[in-house]
Design a protein around this motif. Structure first.
Motif, PDB file in Angstrom:
ATOM      1  N   GLN A 173     -10.365   3.730  13.987  1.00 57.35           N
ATOM      2  CA  GLN A 173     -11.477   3.060  13.313  1.00 57.35           C
ATOM      3  C   GLN A 173     -12.748   3.897  13.351  1.00 57.35           C
ATOM      4  O   GLN A 173     -13.500   3.942  12.365  1.00 57.35           O
ATOM      5  CB  GLN A 173     -11.714   1.698  13.960  1.00 57.35           C
ATOM      6  N   ASP A 186      -5.265  -0.071   5.204  1.00 57.60           N
ATOM      7  CA  ASP A 186      -6.223  -1.114   5.587  1.00 57.60           C
ATOM      8  C   ASP A 186      -5.481  -2.319   6.138  1.00 57.60           C
ATOM      9  O   ASP A 186      -4.382  -2.624   5.676  1.00 57.60           O
ATOM     10  CB  ASP A 186      -7.070  -1.526   4.376  1.00 57.60           C
ATOM     11  N   PRO A 187      -6.058  -3.044   7.091  1.00 56.38           N
ATOM     12  CA  PRO A 187      -7.343  -2.811   7.751  1.00 56.38           C
ATOM     13  C   PRO A 187      -7.297  -1.650   8.729  1.00 56.38           C
ATOM     14  O   PRO A 187      -6.231  -1.328   9.251  1.00 56.38           O
ATOM     15  CB  PRO A 187      -7.597  -4.144   8.477  1.00 56.38           C
ATOM     16  N   PRO A 188      -8.433  -0.983   8.971  1.00 51.95           N
ATOM     17  CA  PRO A 188      -8.446   0.195   9.855  1.00 51.95           C
ATOM     18  C   PRO A 188      -7.952  -0.161  11.258  1.00 51.95           C
ATOM     19  O   PRO A 188      -8.260  -1.221  11.791  1.00 51.95           O
ATOM     20  CB  PRO A 188      -9.926   0.601   9.876  1.00 51.95           C
ATOM     21  N   GLN A 220       0.815  -1.213   0.000  1.00 54.89           N
ATOM     22  CA  GLN A 220       0.000   0.000   0.000  1.00 54.89           C
ATOM     23  C   GLN A 220       0.849   1.263   0.000  1.00 54.89           C
ATOM     24  O   GLN A 220       0.322   2.359  -0.257  1.00 54.89           O
ATOM     25  CB  GLN A 220      -0.941  -0.007   1.215  1.00 54.89           C
ATOM     26  N   ARG A 273     -12.858   6.798  10.802  1.00 53.31           N
ATOM     27  CA  ARG A 273     -12.993   6.405   9.406  1.00 53.31           C
ATOM     28  C   ARG A 273     -14.401   5.919   9.069  1.00 53.31           C
ATOM     29  O   ARG A 273     -14.669   5.498   7.957  1.00 53.31           O
ATOM     30  CB  ARG A 273     -11.971   5.306   9.081  1.00 53.31           C
ATOM     31  N   GLU A 318      -3.443   5.154   7.960  1.00 47.78           N
ATOM     32  CA  GLU A 318      -4.527   5.278   6.990  1.00 47.78           C
ATOM     33  C   GLU A 318      -4.682   4.023   6.134  1.00 47.78           C
ATOM     34  O   GLU A 318      -5.598   3.942   5.320  1.00 47.78           O
ATOM     35  CB  GLU A 318      -4.270   6.489   6.085  1.00 47.78           C
TER      36      GLU A 318
END
Length: 487
Positions: free
Chosen positions: A203, A187-189, A125, A206, A185
């Motif tokens: 979490q 994923d996962p949150p 990411q 978001r 920022e």
């Protein structure tokens, strides 16, 4: 001053056969197959009777009687030549193979399951962000310091020093903090949080805006300690919210993942299966026991090694090198025989011990009702089967039994006894079952305290102390009443 004296001592030592049996007893069935394969690889005199690569000749068992010492001494004086057994004139296998292959040959490949790890997913990411090479290196280092749950448990100032010494990158706590926000920022949150509070806030921020989410964010920021201790009365009074609003906010918090890193690990986790060591069947009120020997191969002595010994015994000429070779063969055959006998004795010990347990807990295996479990300790079974307590303990350790009501660890059937008001001895397992049922049926808004649970058990005839109730509750992994409270 040095002195010499003659002294007699009575010692008890375990023989190699007894040590081998003790080690095999504590191995479950799922690991026994691998142990047998290891022994076959280490001992050439032991082979699998079902293996087609082994000798196909019928096995002729060695005589059970011990050889005559006089005959053995006479044989040692004879000379014998067994160079045919010692010389290896076979052509090596690599000289019989060729590299001739054709494009039409069928090639079969074994498929392997592949996946991406948790840290690799986060690093991938990074490519979606506008970062220079230096920032990517620092962010990669931050990702590498995340634990399996997705938390960063290291101090940023310590990471600054590590980057300077290990990667020659000069940075600051402020820059690390900015790049950490970038990682958070991903994923996962919840990834990259330094504690549970920060993980929940990441979490919540978001999520789409709702009054419940806004209130949940406010409660986590201002009243996190009260939330963890479930002091809902304090929260409603300090935050000036109604009980219904608090319930909606708490429900939003309960939907969050406290360990976001595990969500990735669970998807790629390999399934672990339990192979039962025993099978108990109910045949119209009659219990039948079967010991699991499905993956245990049939073992036998190698015919080749037996023939070598017989040929050596019949021969008249023996050299010292040949005698050493034969001593090696004898040692391997004795070791193989001990191993076969230990496997048979293991199966017999398992069957006898489990039969005693099955008959002792007959009412439970017929009905599956945990309240019918009798108090049973290792000494009870050891006296029934005539074995030592340590042997029964090895049998009960890491062994599973499959019943019509599920598969259970064998040692869970052992429990201490407790006397009721009527003088009847009951199992502590029965008391734990009643305790668990009481907590399951309690009113979640007003959970039962340990004192109330003690009173309920006393009404049922189980006169036990409050601290004993607390101990049983902890063994059942049930939290205290305050932490069981629900809105």
């Amino acid at each position: 001053m040095l002195t010499q004296k003659l002294q007699q001592k009575l010692l008890q030592k375990l023989s190699p056969q007894q040590i081998l049996l003790m080690k095999l007893l504590q191995i479950p069935s799922i690991a026994l197959e691998q142990r047998i394969k290891q022994e076959i690889e280490e001992n050439p005199a032991l082979e699998d009777a079902a293996d087609p690569e082994m000798s196909t000749d019928a096995e002729e068992p060695l005589p059970d009687t011990e050889p005559d010492p006089v005959e053995e001494l006479e044989r040692e004086r004879e000379d014998f030549d067994i160079t045919d057994y010692l010389d290896d004139d076979d052509i090596p296998a690599y000289r019989l193979n060729s590299g001739n292959t054709s494009a039409d040959d069928e090639h079969r490949e074994v498929p392997y399951a592949s996946g991406i790890s948790f840290h690799e997913m986060l690093i991938s990411q990074l490519g979606l962000r506008h970062l220079d090479e230096r920032q990517v290196a620092i962010a990669t280092y931050i990702i590498g310091n995340l634990d399996d749950s997705g938390y960063l448990n290291r101090n940023l100032s310590a990471m600054v020093d590590d980057l300077a010494f290990t990667q020659n990158i000069s940075t600051s706590v402020e820059e690390l903090n900015e790049l950490l926000k970038v990682v958070q920022e991903f994923d996962p949150p919840g990834i990259g949080a330094r504690d549970l509070r920060e993980c929940l806030l990441i979490q919540l921020r978001r999520q789409d805006y709702t009054p419940a989410v806004e209130l949940a964010t406010h409660l986590v920021e201002r009243y996190f300690d009260e939330l963890t201790k479930k002091h809902y009365d304090k929260i409603t009074r300090k935050a000036r919210v109604t009980e219904e609003e608090l319930r909606d906010a708490v429900n939003e918090i309960l939907k969050l993942n406290p360990k976001p890193g595990n969500s990735m690990g669970e998807t790629s986790r390999t399934n672990h299966y339990i192979m039962p060591d025993f099978f108990v069947y109910n045949k119209d009120g009659d219990l039948e026991l079967q010991v699991n020997s499905r993956n245990m191969p049939e073992l036998r002595l190698s015919r080749t090694y037996v023939d070598m010994l017989e040929t050596y015994a019949e021969s008249k000429s023996k050299s010292n090198s040949q005698k050493e070779a034969v001593m090696f063969i004898k040692q391997k055959i004795d070791s193989a025989r001990w191993f076969i006998d230990a496997i048979k004795q293991r199966q017999n010990t398992l069957y006898v011990t489990m039969t005693a347990i099955m008959e002792y807990q007959r009412d439970y295996f017929l009905t599956g009702d945990e309240t019918k479990l009798r108090p049973m300790i290792l000494k009870d079974i050891a006296e029934l089967v005539g074995l030592d307590i340590s042997t029964v303990s090895r049998v009960a350790n890491s062994k599973y039994v499959q019943t019509p009501f599920g598969t259970f660890l064998l040692k869970t059937f052992f429990s201490e006894s407790m006397q009721t008001d009527s003088g009847e001895e009951v199992s502590t397992r029965e008391i734990k079952k009643i305790l668990s049922d009481c907590i399951e049926a309690e009113e979640k808004g007003k959970p039962l305290t340990d004192e109330q649970l003690t009173d309920i058990l006393k009404e049922k005839g189980y006169n036990i102390a409050r601290r004993t109730v607390a101990k049983y509750r902890e063994q059942l992994n049930i939290p205290v009443a305050r932490l069981r409270k629900e809105l």
